[in-house]
Design an enzyme around this catalytic site. Sequence first.
Site, PDB file in Angstrom:
ATOM      1  N   ARG A  83     -42.342 -10.913 -21.882  1.00 61.34           N
ATOM      2  CA  ARG A  83     -41.865 -10.826 -20.499  1.00 61.34           C
ATOM      3  C   ARG A  83     -41.876  -9.403 -19.969  1.00 61.34           C
ATOM      4  O   ARG A  83     -42.095  -9.175 -18.781  1.00 61.34           O
ATOM      5  CB  ARG A  83     -40.469 -11.441 -20.391  1.00 61.34           C
ATOM      6  CG  ARG A  83     -40.497 -12.958 -20.511  1.00 61.34           C
ATOM      7  CD  ARG A  83     -39.115 -13.566 -20.502  1.00 61.34           C
ATOM      8  NE  ARG A  83     -39.203 -15.019 -20.449  1.00 61.34           N
ATOM      9  CZ  ARG A  83     -38.167 -15.834 -20.588  1.00 61.34           C
ATOM     10  NH1 ARG A  83     -36.944 -15.339 -20.775  1.00 61.34           N
ATOM     11  NH2 ARG A  83     -38.324 -17.145 -20.528  1.00 61.34           N
ATOM     12  N   LYS A 245     -31.993 -34.246 -22.021  1.00 62.86           N
ATOM     13  CA  LYS A 245     -31.255 -35.023 -21.021  1.00 62.86           C
ATOM     14  C   LYS A 245     -32.100 -35.431 -19.815  1.00 62.86           C
ATOM     15  O   LYS A 245     -32.843 -34.629 -19.260  1.00 62.86           O
ATOM     16  CB  LYS A 245     -30.046 -34.218 -20.534  1.00 62.86           C
ATOM     17  CG  LYS A 245     -29.005 -33.959 -21.617  1.00 62.86           C
ATOM     18  CD  LYS A 245     -27.820 -33.200 -21.054  1.00 62.86           C
ATOM     19  CE  LYS A 245     -26.734 -32.998 -22.108  1.00 62.86           C
ATOM     20  NZ  LYS A 245     -25.556 -32.286 -21.563  1.00 62.86           N
ATOM     21  N   GLY A 401     -39.269 -23.500 -21.386  1.00 60.85           N
ATOM     22  CA  GLY A 401     -39.079 -22.582 -22.507  1.00 60.85           C
ATOM     23  C   GLY A 401     -39.334 -23.172 -23.871  1.00 60.85           C
ATOM     24  O   GLY A 401     -39.998 -22.577 -24.715  1.00 60.85           O
ATOM     25  N   GLY A 424     -37.797 -22.909 -19.084  1.00 61.60           N
ATOM     26  CA  GLY A 424     -37.272 -24.114 -18.473  1.00 61.60           C
ATOM     27  C   GLY A 424     -36.134 -23.843 -17.560  1.00 61.60           C
ATOM     28  O   GLY A 424     -36.023 -24.369 -16.466  1.00 61.60           O
TER      29      GLY A 424
END
Length: 426
Positions: A83, A245, A401, A424
């Site tokens: 990053r 989820k 992610g 994510g």
Amino acid sequence: LALTCRHRTMKLSLVLFSAAAAAAFNGAASRFAVSRVSRASVVEMAKKSVGDLAESDLKGKRVLVRCDLNVPLDGKTITDDTRIRASVPTIKHLMEKGAKVLLASHLGRPKDGPEDKFSLAPVAPRLSELLGCEVKMAPDCIGDGVKECVDSMSEGDVLLLENTRFYKEEEKNVPEFAEKLAANADLFVNDAFGTAHRAHGSTEGVTKYLSTSVAGFLLQKELDYLDGAVAEPKRPFAAIVGGSKVSSKIGVIESLMEKVDKIIIGGGMVFTFLKARGLETGSSLVEEDQLELATKLEKIAAEKGIDFILPTDVVVADKFAADAATKTVSVEEIPEGWMGLDNGPDSTKMIQEKLADCKTVIWNGPMGVFEFDAFSKGTFAIADTLAELTGKGCTTIIGGGDSVAAVEKAGLAEKMSHISTGGGAS
């Protein structure tokens, strides 16, 4: 807000890959119109990037750049500087144009104010190496100490501000905090693809106090690639949606319904769908309050002619642990007290067959708890399959992610068409 095809395409990119919410660019220069739909921002396209600004717009100006420098640390040692390296082009461009560059970012999830283990201090030396000049570390992200540092900057200098999440006001997007953050700058550049979807002080709040807000090169690159890939996808177009989820992927699945030919569901959310079908799921993760939604989503897929794919067998365990006892069972025969933690071999084979003819595949979320070897086979098999498909001309996009981490762990990142830096929910 009326949605054109292009709006829906960008909405899908935003939802899937934590891409830039329009709120991050609602400054006068970028002229975005915003609407919240399915927990994502829809963008009325009139983007402006840092590359569109003239040297006269930047020379001598104090430019606040929201980067994503949320890198993994082992103590004070950076274990993956991806990053940081991705942020360099925008920073270098601003330096070369004579701007005074202020870098803002979060790191980790500090709970109660400043914590040394979440300091951005280790990032400054690595940035200095990559940029070929000293990057000074500010004592804070707001306040008199920062102002003193900024006042002493020369054109082309770079200053790294301390972790914005040391203030709870950052995530709550408190106006007073955003105003203080913006106080030391003349314009704003958002280059944090992984957090641009969040309306935080350093992503959305500051734009209210700075007249010019534009996208950085990394953010622009991500948006352009994703927009291009899903605007007119080569078909068949499949999406693999994993994760624990259903509630966290509602926006993803609903948006995909507008575009894809096939949806493959994996990870813990599988068991909410299975329970909604009336099957016993043992002690697997089930969101009882999402059962009705799961049924609705399957119905919508059927009405649209989308191939909605759930596993037929799963690897179950007697506890959530790397050393748990395991066995493979049909989804119709999950024993009481056992939890599903990965796809079974029959499911993996079926998914591979479903993907075989696809020309575009988006992957967001793992198939199982790949961090444990016993439950990693389903995820890594998909990674292998996508790498193989890429070699045959399929466009493969990895976002989220955990998906990115899985592909990198498998050593296959270079074999995919595009790896999103966004994560994510960074």
